[in-house]
Design an enzyme around this catalytic site. Structure first.
Site, mmCIF file in Angstrom:
data_model
loop_
_atom_site.group_PDB
_atom_site.id
_atom_site.type_symbol
_atom_site.label_atom_id
_atom_site.label_comp_id
_atom_site.label_asym_id
_atom_site.label_seq_id
_atom_site.Cartn_x
_atom_site.Cartn_y
_atom_site.Cartn_z
ATOM 1 N N HIS A 50 42.471 67.968 3.257
ATOM 2 C CA HIS A 50 42.562 68.664 1.978
ATOM 3 C C HIS A 50 42.130 70.116 2.164
ATOM 4 O O HIS A 50 41.550 70.479 3.195
ATOM 5 C CB HIS A 50 41.690 67.969 0.921
ATOM 6 C CG HIS A 50 40.230 67.952 1.242
ATOM 7 N ND1 HIS A 50 39.551 66.825 1.616
ATOM 8 C CD2 HIS A 50 39.314 68.946 1.254
ATOM 9 C CE1 HIS A 50 38.292 67.116 1.836
ATOM 10 N NE2 HIS A 50 38.118 68.399 1.642
HETATM 11 P P1 TYD Z 1 36.519 62.438 0.425
HETATM 12 O O1 TYD Z 1 36.918 63.680 -0.311
HETATM 13 O O2 TYD Z 1 37.575 61.458 0.751
HETATM 14 O O3 TYD Z 1 35.746 62.837 1.759
HETATM 15 P P2 TYD Z 1 36.318 63.622 3.045
HETATM 16 O O4 TYD Z 1 37.045 64.799 2.530
HETATM 17 O O5 TYD Z 1 35.110 63.971 3.812
HETATM 18 O O6 TYD Z 1 37.172 62.706 3.821
HETATM 19 O O7 TYD Z 1 35.349 61.758 -0.399
HETATM 20 C C1 TYD Z 1 35.070 60.367 -0.315
HETATM 21 C C2 TYD Z 1 34.634 59.873 -1.688
HETATM 22 O O8 TYD Z 1 33.385 60.442 -2.065
HETATM 23 C C3 TYD Z 1 35.632 60.198 -2.775
HETATM 24 O O9 TYD Z 1 35.714 59.078 -3.645
HETATM 25 C C4 TYD Z 1 34.987 61.344 -3.509
HETATM 26 C C5 TYD Z 1 33.509 61.099 -3.321
HETATM 27 N N1 TYD Z 1 32.690 62.328 -3.261
HETATM 28 C C6 TYD Z 1 31.747 62.574 -4.256
HETATM 29 O O10 TYD Z 1 31.599 61.789 -5.205
HETATM 30 N N2 TYD Z 1 30.968 63.676 -4.160
HETATM 31 C C7 TYD Z 1 31.087 64.557 -3.144
HETATM 32 O O11 TYD Z 1 30.345 65.556 -3.091
HETATM 33 C C8 TYD Z 1 32.085 64.308 -2.118
HETATM 34 C C9 TYD Z 1 32.260 65.268 -0.975
HETATM 35 C C10 TYD Z 1 32.854 63.185 -2.220
#
Ligand code: TYD
Length: 135
Positions: A50
């Site tokens: 992303h």
């Molecule tokens: P995700 O965006 O998939 O993580 P990455 O980009 O590292 O692969 O996030 C995983 C899950 O955690 C998703 O359901 C969103 C949640 N999340 C939060 O609630 N707060 C946060 O600060 C972050 C980074 C993720």
């Protein structure tokens, strides 16, 4: 502005061991509203995929290592984080992927904003379009 850079943190140490301090406005060039960490990442897992519209972040592998793939829409670069004295600062429209997590990797991320799903671009084609408009 779109950019990323590796920041060297000063390691304070004595015979007891090491200590690194990260301070808002000094070695972290933004207001820190959120801290999260990624750990226990399973072998072969790739994360991220992303970009963010406004968020500024600093990622530090405080233990172990992982590799960021950073893409500004025209070029891709890999940055390996393998030392707690290095921070990867990212701002603006950068598509990021994380891979090659060591089993013991603890990746701490400092962020300039609270979690906000509307700040994410999770579609690569949309990212390319936005990056083109941004340049
Ligand atoms: P995700 O965006 O998939 O993580 P990455 O980009 O590292 O692969 O996030 C995983 C899950 O955690 C998703 O359901 C969103 C949640 N999340 C939060 O609630 N707060 C946060 O600060 C972050 C980074 C993720």
């Amino acid at each position: 502005m779109t950019s990323y850079k590796l920041v060297d943190f000063k390691t304070l140490g004595d015979e007891r061991g090491s200590l690194i301090a990260i301070e808002e406005g000094y070695n972290a060039p933004f207001d820190i509203k959120r801290v999260y960490y990624i750990f226990g990442t399973k072998e072969g897992v790739e994360r991220g995929f992303h970009a963010h519209i406004n968020l500024k972040q600093m990622a530090i592998a405080v233990k172990g290592s992982c590799t960021f793939v950073l893409d500004d829409g025209t070029k891709k670069e890999e940055v390996k984080l393998d030392n707690p004295n290095k921070g990867l600062f990212i701002e603006g429209l950068i598509w990021r992927e994380m891979k090659d997590f060591s089993e013991d990797c603890v990746l701490v991320v400092l962020a300039s904003e609270h979690y906000d799903e509307s700040d994410y671009i999770r579609d690569y084609d949309k990212f390319l379009e936005e990056a083109k408009n941004d340049s």
